[in-house]
Design a protein around this motif. Structure first.
Motif, PDB file in Angstrom:
ATOM      1  N   TRP A   5     -10.548  -6.549  11.625  1.00 25.27           N
ATOM      2  CA  TRP A   5     -10.103  -6.477  10.268  1.00 25.27           C
ATOM      3  C   TRP A   5      -8.949  -5.880  10.115  1.00 25.27           C
ATOM      4  N   LEU A   6      -8.338  -5.092  10.878  1.00 26.68           N
ATOM      5  CA  LEU A   6      -7.388  -4.227  10.733  1.00 26.68           C
ATOM      6  C   LEU A   6      -5.957  -5.135  10.533  1.00 26.68           C
ATOM      7  N   PRO A   7      -5.590  -6.297  11.285  1.00 24.94           N
ATOM      8  CA  PRO A   7      -4.628  -6.910  10.806  1.00 24.94           C
ATOM      9  C   PRO A   7      -4.399  -7.313   9.650  1.00 24.94           C
ATOM     10  N   SER A   8      -5.681  -8.120   8.975  1.00 28.36           N
ATOM     11  CA  SER A   8      -5.753  -8.574   7.758  1.00 28.36           C
ATOM     12  C   SER A   8      -5.484  -7.351   6.722  1.00 28.36           C
ATOM     13  N   LEU A   9      -6.067  -6.389   6.967  1.00 26.92           N
ATOM     14  CA  LEU A   9      -6.143  -5.306   6.010  1.00 26.92           C
ATOM     15  C   LEU A   9      -4.367  -4.677   5.856  1.00 26.92           C
ATOM     16  N   GLY A  10      -3.795  -4.748   7.055  1.00 28.17           N
ATOM     17  CA  GLY A  10      -2.336  -4.405   7.096  1.00 28.17           C
ATOM     18  C   GLY A  10      -1.705  -5.434   6.275  1.00 28.17           C
ATOM     19  N   LEU A  11      -1.810  -6.588   6.477  1.00 25.48           N
ATOM     20  CA  LEU A  11      -1.094  -7.867   5.799  1.00 25.48           C
ATOM     21  C   LEU A  11      -1.379  -7.633   4.267  1.00 25.48           C
ATOM     22  N   ALA A  12      -2.682  -7.549   3.829  1.00 24.77           N
ATOM     23  CA  ALA A  12      -2.884  -7.366   2.374  1.00 24.77           C
ATOM     24  C   ALA A  12      -2.232  -6.142   1.917  1.00 24.77           C
ATOM     25  N   ALA A  13      -2.205  -4.982   2.622  1.00 23.68           N
ATOM     26  CA  ALA A  13      -1.541  -3.803   2.120  1.00 23.68           C
ATOM     27  C   ALA A  13      -0.218  -4.094   1.819  1.00 23.68           C
ATOM     28  N   ALA A  14       0.530  -4.395   2.856  1.00 25.01           N
ATOM     29  CA  ALA A  14       1.907  -4.708   2.766  1.00 25.01           C
ATOM     30  C   ALA A  14       2.445  -5.586   1.804  1.00 25.01           C
ATOM     31  N   VAL A  15       1.680  -6.552   1.382  1.00 23.64           N
ATOM     32  CA  VAL A  15       1.911  -7.946   0.455  1.00 23.64           C
ATOM     33  C   VAL A  15       1.746  -7.043  -0.999  1.00 23.64           C
ATOM     34  N   ALA A  16       0.412  -6.425  -1.024  1.00 26.64           N
ATOM     35  CA  ALA A  16       0.286  -5.848  -2.334  1.00 26.64           C
ATOM     36  C   ALA A  16       1.236  -4.872  -2.898  1.00 26.64           C
ATOM     37  N   VAL A  17       1.491  -3.699  -2.009  1.00 27.77           N
ATOM     38  CA  VAL A  17       2.507  -2.940  -2.333  1.00 27.77           C
ATOM     39  C   VAL A  17       4.020  -3.514  -2.521  1.00 27.77           C
ATOM     40  N   GLY A  18       4.253  -4.344  -1.890  1.00 28.92           N
ATOM     41  CA  GLY A  18       5.656  -5.125  -2.283  1.00 28.92           C
ATOM     42  C   GLY A  18       5.685  -5.817  -3.406  1.00 28.92           C
ATOM     43  N   ALA A  19       4.267  -6.449  -3.784  1.00 26.27           N
ATOM     44  CA  ALA A  19       4.417  -7.278  -4.911  1.00 26.27           C
ATOM     45  C   ALA A  19       4.447  -6.386  -6.066  1.00 26.27           C
ATOM     46  N   GLY A  20       3.713  -5.203  -6.128  1.00 27.18           N
ATOM     47  CA  GLY A  20       3.771  -4.221  -7.125  1.00 27.18           C
ATOM     48  C   GLY A  20       5.077  -3.691  -7.570  1.00 27.18           C
ATOM     49  N   THR A  21       5.754  -3.273  -6.340  1.00 27.50           N
ATOM     50  CA  THR A  21       7.260  -2.496  -6.498  1.00 27.50           C
ATOM     51  C   THR A  21       8.110  -3.980  -7.054  1.00 27.50           C
ATOM     52  N   ALA A  30      10.319  -7.798  -0.540  1.00 25.85           N
ATOM     53  CA  ALA A  30      10.700  -7.864   1.186  1.00 25.85           C
ATOM     54  C   ALA A  30      11.104  -6.651   1.710  1.00 25.85           C
ATOM     55  N   LEU A  31      11.921  -5.802   0.915  1.00 25.73           N
ATOM     56  CA  LEU A  31      12.379  -4.477   1.636  1.00 25.73           C
ATOM     57  C   LEU A  31      10.893  -3.641   2.120  1.00 25.73           C
ATOM     58  N   VAL A  32       9.742  -3.846   1.242  1.00 26.51           N
ATOM     59  CA  VAL A  32       8.683  -3.035   1.598  1.00 26.51           C
ATOM     60  C   VAL A  32       7.794  -3.939   2.689  1.00 26.51           C
ATOM     61  N   SER A  33       7.400  -5.062   2.387  1.00 24.43           N
ATOM     62  CA  SER A  33       6.749  -5.962   3.289  1.00 24.43           C
ATOM     63  C   SER A  33       7.294  -6.247   4.486  1.00 24.43           C
ATOM     64  N   ALA A  34       8.395  -6.695   4.797  1.00 25.55           N
ATOM     65  CA  ALA A  34       9.285  -7.329   5.736  1.00 25.55           C
ATOM     66  C   ALA A  34       8.896  -6.516   7.109  1.00 25.55           C
ATOM     67  N   PRO A  35       9.253  -5.353   6.894  1.00 24.74           N
ATOM     68  CA  PRO A  35       9.265  -4.471   8.329  1.00 24.74           C
ATOM     69  C   PRO A  35       7.808  -4.554   8.757  1.00 24.74           C
ATOM     70  N   PHE A  36       6.745  -4.506   7.805  1.00 27.74           N
ATOM     71  CA  PHE A  36       5.370  -4.135   8.372  1.00 27.74           C
ATOM     72  C   PHE A  36       4.789  -5.477   8.885  1.00 27.74           C
ATOM     73  N   LEU A  37       5.307  -6.509   7.954  1.00 26.08           N
ATOM     74  CA  LEU A  37       4.847  -8.222   8.475  1.00 26.08           C
ATOM     75  C   LEU A  37       5.378  -8.392   9.805  1.00 26.08           C
TER      76      LEU A  37
END
Length: 248
Positions: A5-21, A30-37
């Motif tokens: 489940w860790l990759p899915s959690l990482g995907l969710a975290a990167a997308v959620a933080v990026g969207a909030g920003t 993109a700045l926040v989520s791109a490197p992690f994705l």
């Protein structure tokens, strides 16, 4: 212990933080989520997922801030970006994965440093570069970087800082630009191949991030949110470069 489940959690975290920003500051998804994705999905697929979700985030934010959009500036920035998307997509398709990963991370780091440098130079004095040419150059850079690295925002930010573009109008107009540029990028590169479950996780995280950003926008200053987002993006960019250099 199963950690599937860790990759899915990482995907969710990167997308959620990026969207909030994105909702609070007008950019940063993109700045926040791109490197992690990119670290999670690989350089080509990761950037393409960022492109698709970036369009969705921009459209949803645009609906809320549409009254502040400056159409003339949006046209000046978007027109050259559409042209630059074509060579950017070609570079993304024909670059070795490890090299592309270093390129993505490097673009994030260099773009952040450029935003910081321009911000310091234009801290006082009159606006600079307010003519048509700077807008065309910024738009072209945004389109190329969006297609190759998924990060078209910094080029627009440099332009906005240099011209002292009011934050409210810039944040709104940028959503229209990101929608146009991101759609063109997806059209040029095609849709990414991602399991349905991962798309569901990403969509849910996008919604949660935007709702959280809307709730926090009245409580957290754009400056504070931007500083936190840029710090996180810098860490992600450096990690992406290091991982790419080491061969993924």
């Amino acid at each position: 212990m199963d950690a599937g489940w860790l990759p899915s959690l990482g995907l969710a975290a990167a997308v959620a933080v990026g969207a909030g920003t994105q909702r609070i500051t007008g950019l940063g998804f993109a700045l926040v989520s791109a490197p992690f994705l990119v670290l999670l999905l690989g350089p080509f697929a990761g950037v393409l997922v960022v492109n698709v979700l970036g369009v969705a985030a921009s459209v949803l934010v645009l609906v809320q801030v549409r009254r502040d959009v400056e159409l003339r500036r949006a046209l000046l920035l978007s027109a050259p970006a559409l042209v630059a998307v074509v060579p950017g997509a070609w570079v993304a398709r024909h670059t070795a994965p490890a090299v592309l990963q270093v390129l993505v991370g490097g673009c994030v780091v260099v773009a952040l440093l450029a935003v910081h440098a321009v911000g310091r130079r234009t801290g006082t004095g009159a606006p600079s570069g307010t003519g048509t040419t700077p807008a065309l150059l910024a738009g072209a850079a945004s389109g190329f970087m969006n297609a190759t690295a998924g990060v078209g925002g910094p080029a627009l930010t440099v332009y906005a800082v240099a011209t002292r573009w009011p934050q409210r109008a810039f944040a709104a107009t940028a959503q229209l630009c990101f929608t146009v540029i991101g759609s063109a990028t997806v059209a040029a590169k095609g849709l990414p191949s991602l399991p349905v479950a991962d798309w569901a996780v990403a969509a849910a995280a996008l919604g949660v991030g935007l709702m959280a950003g809307t709730a926090l926008s009245a409580r957290v200053s754009p400056t504070t949110a931007r500083t936190a987002a840029l710090s996180l993006a810098l860490a992600g960019g450096v990690a992406t470069v290091v991982d790419g250099v080491l061969g993924g």
